[in-house]
Design an enzyme around this catalytic site. Structure first.
Site, short mmCIF file in Angstrom:
data_model
loop_
_atom_site.label_atom_id
_atom_site.label_comp_id
_atom_site.label_asym_id
_atom_site.label_seq_id
_atom_site.Cartn_x
_atom_site.Cartn_y
_atom_site.Cartn_z
N THR A 131 -5.42 2.42 -5.14
CA THR A 131 -5.16 0.99 -5.02
C THR A 131 -5.83 0.20 -6.14
O THR A 131 -5.22 -0.69 -6.74
CB THR A 131 -5.65 0.48 -3.66
OG1 THR A 131 -4.86 1.09 -2.63
CG2 THR A 131 -5.52 -1.03 -3.55
N HIS A 160 -1.01 2.99 5.49
CA HIS A 160 -2.17 3.82 5.16
C HIS A 160 -2.57 4.56 6.43
O HIS A 160 -2.47 4.03 7.54
CB HIS A 160 -3.32 2.92 4.68
CG HIS A 160 -4.45 3.65 4.02
ND1 HIS A 160 -5.23 4.58 4.67
CD2 HIS A 160 -4.94 3.58 2.75
CE1 HIS A 160 -6.14 5.05 3.84
NE2 HIS A 160 -5.98 4.46 2.67
N ASP A 215 1.26 -0.50 -5.05
CA ASP A 215 0.06 -0.24 -5.84
C ASP A 215 0.11 1.16 -6.45
O ASP A 215 -0.30 1.38 -7.58
CB ASP A 215 -1.22 -0.44 -5.02
CG ASP A 215 -1.26 0.41 -3.75
OD1 ASP A 215 -0.25 1.05 -3.39
OD2 ASP A 215 -2.32 0.42 -3.09
N HIS A 216 0.65 2.10 -5.67
CA HIS A 216 0.81 3.49 -6.13
C HIS A 216 1.70 4.20 -5.14
O HIS A 216 2.11 3.62 -4.12
CB HIS A 216 -0.55 4.20 -6.26
CG HIS A 216 -1.35 4.22 -4.98
ND1 HIS A 216 -1.16 5.17 -3.99
CD2 HIS A 216 -2.31 3.39 -4.52
CE1 HIS A 216 -1.99 4.92 -3.00
NE2 HIS A 216 -2.70 3.84 -3.28
N GLU A 265 0.82 -1.21 0.00
CA GLU A 265 0.00 0.00 0.00
C GLU A 265 0.86 1.27 0.00
O GLU A 265 1.76 1.43 0.83
CB GLU A 265 -0.91 0.00 1.24
CG GLU A 265 -1.67 1.29 1.49
CD GLU A 265 -2.75 1.54 0.45
OE1 GLU A 265 -2.84 2.69 -0.02
OE2 GLU A 265 -3.48 0.61 0.11
#
Length: 650
Positions: free
Chosen positions: A325, A458, A510-511, A285
C-alpha cells in the site's frame, strides 16, 4: 541420540530438531507451491541443498549463546536444580519460538507465496493491527494452545530420548568444551561472511528461490537490510548522462525545464480553457485488474465498477509500481519511480515534498487524506500530514503514539461507524466521512482534493453482514464484491449532491491482491485498473497504452488543460510523443517495462533483460538491450539521487 553423552547433548538435539522441522516445512511448502510453480525435478536438489545450509545457519544462531553458557558453566553446577530449570526453560522457549515461526511461515506463504521479508519486519513493528488481524482471521486461542501443546510434546519427546539426562550427567572437560565452542563459532562466522540471502536468488524460478530460503534467516536479513543504497548495490551510470537521458524522455510539447541539468523541475503549459473540478481519488486496497469482468473475470463480482468503466475513461494497460500500500501511495502522491527498500512514505526526511497535493494546493484546493484505519500505521499520517494534507482517520484507542504532523487530524466519530475489523472501518464508513467533509468544504466555497484509502479488501475479508450474497470473512471474492457494493452506494449518495456535477472520482488500486508467480517479477501481478469517472467534457474511452500509476495525474491534468509546475516523473500518456513504459518493483528488484521487454536491476550491480509475452505470461532471458538499460537507469538512479539530495522537495 541416546548414546551421545556430553554436555552438548541438548544443544545438538535442538539443532537436529531445527533441521528436521525445517525440512518438513520446506517439503510442505514445496507441495503447496507445485501446481503453479513451474518447478522441475532438476530444481529440487538445489532447493534442499541450499535450504540445509540456511537451516544450519538458523540452528547455529539459535544455539551459539547456549554454547557459550555451556563452555563457562562450572562442572559442579551442571547437575543442579538451577541448570535443569534453566535448560528446560530455555529449550521450551526456543522451541516455542521455532514452532510459532513455522506456523507464521504458512500464513505468510498463503498471502505472499514467499519466505519472510520486509513485510514481516513491518508486521513485527505494527503489532496491534497484526495481532488483531490474526485473531479475526484464525482461531487465535486454539492456535496459541496448539503451539504450546506441540512445543510441550516436542520437549517431552526429546526428554524421553535422554538428551537432558545425558547433558546433566556428563563430565565434559573444559578443553573439549572450548574446542566444541570454537568449532561452532567458526562455522557460524563462516556462515555470516560467506552466505547471504541473495545466494538463494540464483535460480531463475522465483518459487525455487523462496523455497531455498529459511524463514527466520530471511526475517533477520530483511531486518538488517530494510533500506538499500542504490549507489552501493545497483548498476550506475554517470549522473549527468542519466539526467540528460531522463529530461529527453520527459520532454513533451508545452514543457520547459526551469533548473539546472540535475533536475526535472519544469513548467507544463496549456493554452485551452482550464477546468477546475473537485477530485476524489478512491485508492482501493489490493485490487487486481483481473477481478473485473472487463479483464476476463467470470465470477461477476464487480458489477458497479464494470458498469461505470463503460461510462468513464478507463486505463486498460496500467501497472502498479509495487506490491504494498505504501508503495502505491508513493506513486499516486509523488508520481515517482520506486527506489530500493522502503517506500518514501516510510522514510525519514520525507516532509515538504513536491506532491500531487502540493500542485492542487497551489491552485487553491484543500487536500485531505482519508484512511479507514489508524494512520499511524506505516507512517501514513506523518507523511501526508507533513506534506500539506489534512488527516481524517480512525484512531486506534490502544495506540498512545501521537503523530507529529503539521496539519489538522480529525478522528472519525464512533457514531459514524457501523463496522470495523483489525485494519479499520468498512468502506461504506470511510465514504461517509469523505462525503461529510465534501459537504462542509462545498458550503464554505472551497475546492477539494481527497486521497481516500480503503481497507475492506484485506484479510480477514470481513464486512457488514447482509450487504452482499457472500458471507463476511469467507473469501477474497466476498471482500471484492463488498468493495464494489460500497462503491455503488458511495456513487448513489454523491450523485444527489450539489457539488457532484463538478467532481471527478478516480478509482485506482494501490497494488494487486498477490504478487506471487514463478518469475522474479510477475508482470501480470502488477496489472491494476484505473477509472476516471465524471471527467467534464470527456466522452467515455479506453486508454490502451502501457503506463504506470505515476502517469495518472499528468494525464488527468492535461485533460483539464492545466498550466502548472512539475517535478513529477509521470507523463501525459495521451500525448503523441509518449513512449509506453512502466516501472514495477519488489523491495530489491527494480523492473522497467516496455512493450514486450523487461529489464530487472538488482543488488550486486546486476541487470538482466527479458522478452515477455503478456498473453501467455511468459518471460525469457535475452541479450542485454542497451537502450532499455539506458532508460531504466535514467528513471531509477535519478529518482534515488533526487530524494537523497532533496531534489523532490517543494
Amino acid at each position: 541420540m541416546r548414546s551421545f553423552k556430553s554436555r552438548y547433548a541438548v544443544l545438538f538435539g535442538f539443532g537436529a530438531l531445527v533441521l528436521s522441522l525445517s525440512f518438513l516445512v520446506r517439503t510442505a511448502l514445496l507441495i503447496w507451491a507445485l501446481p503453479q510453480s513451474g518447478l522441475h525435478i532438476s530444481d529440487i536438489p538445489a532447493i534442499y541443498g541450499k535450504g540445509f545450509i540456511y537451516d544450519l545457519g538458523v540452528a547455529l544462531f539459535f544455539t551459539i549463546a547456549y554454547a557459550a553458557y555451556l563452555l563457562l558453566l562450572p562442572q559442579r553446577i551442571n547437575n543442579t536444580r538451577f541448570n535443569r530449570i534453566f535448560t528446560y526453560t530455555g529449550f521450551f522457549l526456543a522451541t516455542m519460538i521455532l514452532v510459532f515461526s513455522f506456523f507464521a511461515e504458512f500464513t505468510f506463504w498463503g498471502e505472499y507465496a514467499g519466505r519472510f521479508d520486509f513485510i514481516a519486519v513491518d508486521y513485527l513493528i505494527y503489532t496491534y493491527e497484526v495481532i488483531e488481524n490474526i485473531n479475526e482471521s484464525y482461531p487465535l486461542p486454539l492456535l496459541i494452545g496448539g503451539v504450546l501443546l506441540f512445543t510441550a510434546l516436542l520437549t517431552w519427546r526429546m526428554a524421553r530420548r535422554g538428551i537432558f539426562r545425558n547433558s546433566f550427567q556428563s563430565r565434559t572437560p573444559f578443553g573439549k568444551r572450548l574446542l566444541t565452542f570454537l568449532l561452532l563459532l567458526g562455522v557460524l562466522l563462516l556462515h555470516v561472511f560467506l552466505v547471504s540471502n541473495t545466494w538463494a536468488e540464483k535460480s531463475k524460478n522465483r518459487y525455487a528461490q523462496e523455497l531455498s530460503k529459511a524463514g527466520v534467516y530471511s526475517f533477520v536479513s530483511a531486518f538488517l537490510n530494510n533500506e538499500l543504497a542504490y549507489d552501493k548495490y545497483y548498476l550506475m551510470e554517470d549522473e549527468d548522462n542519466n539526467f540528460h537521458q531522463l529530461r529527453t524522455l520527459l520532454r513533451e510539447p508545452g514543457s520547459q525545464y526551469l533548473e539546472n541539468s540535475r533536475s526535472i523541475y519544469r513548467n507544463i503549459t496549456d493554452t485551452a480553457a482550464i477546468e477546475m473540478p473537485n477530485i476524489m481519488m478512491v485508492t482501493i486496497e489490493s485490487f487486481s485488474a483481473d477481478f473485473m469482468d472487463r479483464f476476463g473475470n467470470t465470477q461477476h463480482i464487480t458489477p458497479v465498477l464494470d458498469s461505470i468503466a463503460k461510462q468513464s475513461i478507463l486505463f486498460t494497460n496500467l501497472y502498479a509500481t509495487g506490491t504494498r500500500t505504501v508503495r502505491g501511495m508513493e506513486a499516486l502522491s509523488l508520481a515517482v519511480p520506486p527506489t530500493p527498500g522502503q517506500s518514501i512514505v516510510r522514510r525519514k526526511n520525507n516532509e515538504n515534498l513536491f506532491t500531487i497535493g502540493h500542485i492542487f494546493e497551489q491552485a487553491g484546493y484543500e487536500s485531505t487524506f482519508f484512511y479507514g484505519g489508524d494512520g499511524y500505521f506505516d507512517n501514513m499520517n506523518k507523511y501526508f500530514g507533513n506534506n500539506g494534507y489534512d488527516i481524517v482517520d480512525h484512531k486506534n484507542p490502544n495506540n498512545l503514539v501521537e503523530d507529529n504532523i503539521a496539519t489538522t487530524r480529525t478522528s472519525i466519530p464512533k457514531s459514524d461507524i457501523q463496522f470495523e475489523n483489525a485494519w479499520g472501518i468498512c468502506d461504506e464508513d470511510i465514504y461517509t466521512a469523505a462525503i461529510k467533509s465534501a459537504d462542509q468544504k462545498y458550503a464554505a466555497g472551497k475546492r477539494f482534493y481527497d486521497f481516500i484509502m480503503t481497507t475492506s479488501n484485506h484479510r480477514p475479508f470481513t464486512y457488514p453482514a447482509g450487504k452482499i450474497d457472500i458471507a463476511s470473512g469467507s473469501s477474497r471474492e466476498g471482500a471484492v464484491k463488498y468493495t464494489d457494493y460500497a462503491i455503488g452506494e458511495f456513487l448513489k449518495k454523491i450523485s444527489t449532491k450539489p457539488w457532484f456535477k463538478n467532481t471527478i472520482v478516480i478509482f485506482v488500486a494501490d497494488h494487486c491482491a498477490s504478487s506471487a508467480g514463478k518469475n522474479e517479477i510477475e508482470i501480470s501481478k502488477y496489472h491494476i485498473p484505473c477509472i476516471l469517472y465524471n471527467v467534464p467534457g470527456q466522452a467515455p474511452r479506453e486508454i490502451t497504452q502501457m503506463c504506470s500509476q505515476i502517469d495518472i495525474y499528468p494525464t488527468l491534468l492535461s485533460l483539464l488543460h492545466w498550466t502548472y509546475k512539475s517535478k513529477l516523473y509521470g507523463e501525459n500518456v495521451l500525448d503523441a510523443t509518449y513512449q509506453p513504459r512502466a516501472m514495477v518493483s519488489t523491495y530489491q528488484k527494480l523492473g522497467y517495462l516496455e512493450p514486450g521487454k523487461l529489464l530487472i536491476l538488482s543488488p550486486q550491480q546486476k541487470a538482466q533483460c527479458f522478452s515477455w509475452n503478456d498473453a501467455k505470461n511468459e518471460q525469457h532471458p535475452v541479450p542485454m538491450d542497451s537502450s532499455l538499460l539506458k532508460n531504466s537507469l535514467a528513471y531509477y538512479q535519478t529518482a534515488y539521487y533526487l530524494f537523497k539530495n532533496n531534489g523532490m522537495k517543494q
